[in-house]
Design an enzyme around this catalytic site. Structure first.
Site, PDB file in Angstrom:
ATOM      1  N   ASP A 130      32.330  41.801  47.903  1.00 38.39           N
ATOM      2  CA  ASP A 130      31.725  42.375  46.699  1.00 38.39           C
ATOM      3  C   ASP A 130      30.435  43.101  47.087  1.00 38.39           C
ATOM      4  OD1 ASP A 130      31.990  41.593  43.397  1.00 38.39           O
ATOM      5  OD2 ASP A 130      30.105  42.472  44.092  1.00 38.39           O
ATOM      6  N   ASN A 157      38.118  37.923  35.518  1.00 41.47           N
ATOM      7  CA  ASN A 157      37.669  38.314  34.186  1.00 41.47           C
ATOM      8  C   ASN A 157      38.742  39.167  33.517  1.00 41.47           C
ATOM      9  OD1 ASN A 157      35.067  37.096  34.239  1.00 41.47           O
ATOM     10  ND2 ASN A 157      34.382  38.711  35.614  1.00 41.47           N
ATOM     11  N   GLY A 213      33.371  40.269  30.164  1.00 41.16           N
ATOM     12  CA  GLY A 213      32.468  41.160  30.901  1.00 41.16           C
ATOM     13  C   GLY A 213      33.164  41.885  32.043  1.00 41.16           C
ATOM     14  N   HIS A 264      40.969  46.726  36.905  1.00 39.31           N
ATOM     15  CA  HIS A 264      41.990  46.605  37.962  1.00 39.31           C
ATOM     16  C   HIS A 264      41.957  45.127  38.347  1.00 39.31           C
ATOM     17  CE1 HIS A 264      43.818  48.434  41.876  1.00 39.31           C
ATOM     18  NE2 HIS A 264      44.079  47.132  41.853  1.00 39.31           N
ATOM     19  N   HIS A 291      41.473  41.662  39.593  1.00 39.63           N
ATOM     20  CA  HIS A 291      40.835  41.145  40.803  1.00 39.63           C
ATOM     21  C   HIS A 291      40.398  39.716  40.592  1.00 39.63           C
ATOM     22  CE1 HIS A 291      37.748  43.102  38.310  1.00 39.63           C
ATOM     23  NE2 HIS A 291      36.890  42.195  38.758  1.00 39.63           N
ATOM     24  N   HIS A 314      37.626  36.994  41.960  1.00 43.33           N
ATOM     25  CA  HIS A 314      36.413  36.774  42.727  1.00 43.33           C
ATOM     26  C   HIS A 314      36.587  35.438  43.455  1.00 43.33           C
ATOM     27  CE1 HIS A 314      33.718  39.591  40.321  1.00 43.33           C
ATOM     28  NE2 HIS A 314      34.721  39.429  39.481  1.00 43.33           N
TER      29      HIS A 314
END
Ligand code: 5GP
Length: 112
Positions: A31, A85, A91, A96, A98, A100
């Protein structure tokens, strides 16, 4: 036509990223604004907006890939958080799918 997401541009190498792991279906990269010593984003190369659009075949393959990322980043035993998310209330910034993957620190238990 739908505009390419920033993550599709990363897949196509139009935008640089620090790759952690890659195969024909998935990409894992650091990130740009890490919230933990390990903060990796894991995406399917083929665009899908978010988790609401996932199917069991993709989820199965993605789970295997995520476990490899946990292994190579050294967090599999020490522990990590896996978050995705979905939509406005979460938020989600990049439309796309993903995950985390965060680790290598004691993470705040408050999920907001
Ligand atoms: P979201 O809020 O959509 O779940 O998370 C998007 C994440 O993408 C954020 O943590 C943000 O720091 C990261 N991000 C946004 N743009 C870029 C970029 O160009 N490169 C990388 N490596 N990460 C990005």
């Amino acid at each position: 036509m739908r505009e390419k997401t920033i993550f599709e541009k990363i897949v196509d190498k139009e935008i640089p990223s620090k790759v952690v792991l890659e195969d024909s279906d998935f990409l894992a990269f650091h990130d740009i604004a890490p919230k933990a010593p390990v903060h990796v984003l894991i995406i399917p190369k083929k665009w899908i907006k978010d988790f609401n659009g996932i199917d069991s075949e993709l989820m199965g393959k993605m789970s295997e890939f995520i476990l490899k990322v946990a292994d190579v980043t050294g967090v599999k035993e020490s522990g990590y958080r896996l978050v995705t998310n979905i939509g406005p209330d979460s938020g989600q910034e990049v439309p796309h799918l993903h995950f985390h993957l965060l680790g290598k620190k004691k993470l705040d238990a408050n999920f907001g």
